[in-house]
Every structure is written in structure tokens, then in C-alpha cells.
Enzyme design. Sequence first.
Site, mmCIF file in Angstrom:
data_model
loop_
_atom_site.group_PDB
_atom_site.id
_atom_site.type_symbol
_atom_site.label_atom_id
_atom_site.label_comp_id
_atom_site.label_asym_id
_atom_site.label_seq_id
_atom_site.Cartn_x
_atom_site.Cartn_y
_atom_site.Cartn_z
ATOM 1 N N GLY A 15 20.391 34.772 1.413
ATOM 2 C CA GLY A 15 20.717 36.140 1.840
ATOM 3 C C GLY A 15 21.342 37.016 0.768
ATOM 4 O O GLY A 15 22.011 38.003 1.087
ATOM 5 N N SER A 16 21.068 36.707 -0.508
ATOM 6 C CA SER A 16 21.683 37.545 -1.547
ATOM 7 C C SER A 16 21.093 38.957 -1.539
ATOM 8 O O SER A 16 21.785 39.925 -1.876
ATOM 9 C CB SER A 16 21.549 36.910 -2.937
ATOM 10 O OG SER A 16 20.202 36.853 -3.335
ATOM 11 N N LEU A 94 10.451 33.242 5.058
ATOM 12 C CA LEU A 94 9.347 32.361 4.676
ATOM 13 C C LEU A 94 8.390 32.112 5.835
ATOM 14 O O LEU A 94 8.036 30.978 6.152
ATOM 15 C CB LEU A 94 9.904 31.026 4.139
ATOM 16 C CG LEU A 94 10.746 31.145 2.875
ATOM 17 C CD1 LEU A 94 11.298 29.791 2.458
ATOM 18 C CD2 LEU A 94 9.938 31.763 1.750
ATOM 19 N N LYS A 95 7.995 33.192 6.484
ATOM 20 C CA LYS A 95 7.032 33.070 7.570
ATOM 21 C C LYS A 95 6.244 34.373 7.608
ATOM 22 O O LYS A 95 6.812 35.453 7.423
ATOM 23 C CB LYS A 95 7.785 32.833 8.887
ATOM 24 C CG LYS A 95 6.891 32.574 10.054
ATOM 25 C CD LYS A 95 7.625 31.889 11.196
ATOM 26 C CE LYS A 95 6.729 31.744 12.413
ATOM 27 N NZ LYS A 95 5.375 31.282 12.134
ATOM 28 N N LEU A 96 4.932 34.230 7.822
ATOM 29 C CA LEU A 96 4.098 35.434 7.885
ATOM 30 C C LEU A 96 4.400 36.172 9.187
ATOM 31 O O LEU A 96 4.403 35.554 10.257
ATOM 32 C CB LEU A 96 2.630 34.999 7.830
ATOM 33 C CG LEU A 96 1.580 36.052 7.517
ATOM 34 C CD1 LEU A 96 1.806 36.664 6.142
ATOM 35 C CD2 LEU A 96 0.184 35.427 7.593
ATOM 36 N N ASN A 111 8.764 44.065 1.793
ATOM 37 C CA ASN A 111 9.033 42.703 1.331
ATOM 38 C C ASN A 111 9.393 42.778 -0.141
ATOM 39 O O ASN A 111 8.988 43.705 -0.840
ATOM 40 C CB ASN A 111 7.789 41.832 1.520
ATOM 41 C CG ASN A 111 8.044 40.382 1.127
ATOM 42 O OD1 ASN A 111 9.121 39.829 1.420
ATOM 43 N ND2 ASN A 111 7.090 39.754 0.453
ATOM 44 N N HIS A 113 9.271 40.393 -3.695
ATOM 45 C CA HIS A 113 8.662 39.184 -4.249
ATOM 46 C C HIS A 113 9.138 39.014 -5.697
ATOM 47 O O HIS A 113 9.153 39.992 -6.456
ATOM 48 C CB HIS A 113 7.131 39.305 -4.200
ATOM 49 C CG HIS A 113 6.454 38.054 -4.638
ATOM 50 N ND1 HIS A 113 6.382 36.928 -3.842
ATOM 51 C CD2 HIS A 113 5.847 37.732 -5.805
ATOM 52 C CE1 HIS A 113 5.748 35.975 -4.499
ATOM 53 N NE2 HIS A 113 5.413 36.428 -5.692
ATOM 54 N N GLU A 183 16.077 42.133 -8.426
ATOM 55 C CA GLU A 183 15.848 42.329 -6.988
ATOM 56 C C GLU A 183 17.013 43.077 -6.339
ATOM 57 O O GLU A 183 16.804 44.002 -5.552
ATOM 58 C CB GLU A 183 15.693 40.973 -6.289
ATOM 59 C CG GLU A 183 14.429 40.247 -6.664
ATOM 60 C CD GLU A 183 14.296 38.930 -5.927
ATOM 61 O OE1 GLU A 183 13.276 38.294 -6.084
ATOM 62 O OE2 GLU A 183 15.223 38.527 -5.199
HETATM 63 C C1 GRF Z 1 14.116 36.275 -3.289
HETATM 64 O O1 GRF Z 1 13.906 35.759 -4.552
HETATM 65 C C2 GRF Z 1 12.941 37.091 -2.850
HETATM 66 O O2 GRF Z 1 12.223 37.637 -3.896
HETATM 67 C C3 GRF Z 1 12.079 36.077 -2.150
HETATM 68 O O3 GRF Z 1 12.973 35.191 -1.535
HETATM 69 C C4 GRF Z 1 14.213 35.196 -2.237
HETATM 70 C C5 GRF Z 1 15.302 35.436 -1.245
HETATM 71 O O4 GRF Z 1 16.576 35.249 -1.794
HETATM 72 N N1 GRF Z 1 11.154 36.727 -1.248
HETATM 73 P P1 GRF Z 1 17.889 35.610 -0.960
HETATM 74 O O5 GRF Z 1 17.872 34.795 0.320
HETATM 75 O O6 GRF Z 1 17.868 37.079 -0.696
HETATM 76 O O7 GRF Z 1 19.033 35.209 -1.841
#
Ligand code: GRF
Length: 209
Positions: A15-16, A94-96, A111, A113, A183
Amino acid sequence: MAEELKIAVFASGKGSNLKAILDAIKERRLINTAVVCVISNKKDAGALEIAKFNSIPAYYISQSNYSNSDDFDAAIIEVLIRHSVNFIVLAGYLKLLSPRIVRKYKDRILNIHPALLPKFGGKGMYGLNVHRAVIECGEKISGATVHLVDEEYDHGPIVLQDSIELDPDETPESLQKKIQEIEHRIYPEAIKLFVEGKFIEKEIINNEY
Ligand code: GRF
């Protein structure tokens, strides 16, 4: 988009990115925006703890607790309606998302990535797998991408990207750390584009993806 953004954050991990968005709201880098609920398919997701710490309603909703995907979707939609959600942010979910939810929130789901899409995306491309693939392919640059969500993994119009050069001795772990910093900066910036109505339909249509 002049209306207040009422965001549901979906997350499966630590959840960062959720924390980065909440920090941007607290510091008023993001205005007219609230995270109104957090939904996770993982019971022990750090994102749920972060939500609770910030007094944000947190929901663990797993497909494994429902006999079919329609009921699972209905449970998610019920939470979205309960909190008047008008925007969805996927932060390591991690789910569509089901076509039903994607259609309901068309052009209102983001989203993030950890690579420069359209390269290094798709099923199985998450976490260190992405950075390993980037290094194995001999890429000189990598980065992070925020994109609108459609019915495929890591697909859909690109909203924002930023990149860095790889060091000669780069490891998947060192690359992951650097890209997470990108990110945390660009996800709030991308949301701000929607708050300010700067990401308009025309740009979506002209975007190649
Ligand atoms: C991130 O690297 C994001 O790009 C990917 O999943 C990770 C989630 O990290 N989709 P966090 O849980 O927000 O720390």
C-alpha cells in the site's frame, strides 16, 4: 471533472502508493479529492492497515468467499455505491477487474505499472518479475506508467509516464526501489489531471496503445 473525486483504492499489497495518494491529499497537492474506501482481495494487505490507520473504511473482499463471480462483483459494487465512489484507483491490485465494473466506471479507473508500457506488461508481469525481465532484455531505461484501465491486463490509454536510466550494476531490487519513488510522485499527479479536467476525451482517443 469539476465534481469531487470520491476514490476507491483497490490494493493487494503493502500500500505504498495508497500512502503516497493520502499524503498528497493531506499536503493539499491534491484537492477536491477523497479516498472514501479501500478494497483488498488479500486479508493481510498492508493497504488495509493504512486505511484503518487513516480512518478510511477498509474492506477485504475475496473471490474465494463467493460461489460465483457475479456475487463477488455484486459485493464490490455494493461497497462502491455505499460510498458514492466516482473514481477507482488500482494500486497493486493483483486481480483483473471484471468487465461489469470496468464498464460501470468507464474512463474512471486508473492503474499504475512499474515499467514503461506497452513494454513489460500483461499477466504475470508484477513485482520483481517486471524488473528482472527489463534487466534480462538489456533495457537502458525503465520507469512507471499510469494508464486508464480496460478489460485487459496493463492495457488502455497511457495517462502519465516517467523514466530513469538503469545503472550498469542494476538489480531487480534496486530498480524496484527507484521505480517506486517515481510511482509515488506520478500517481498523485495523474489523479490531479482528472481532478482538474485536463485529461480529456480527445487525448484519450489520440493516444496510441
Ligand atoms: C507497485 O509497484 C505498482 O506499480 C504495482 O504494484 C505495486 C504496488 O505497490 N501495480 P504498493 O502496494 O503500492 O506498495
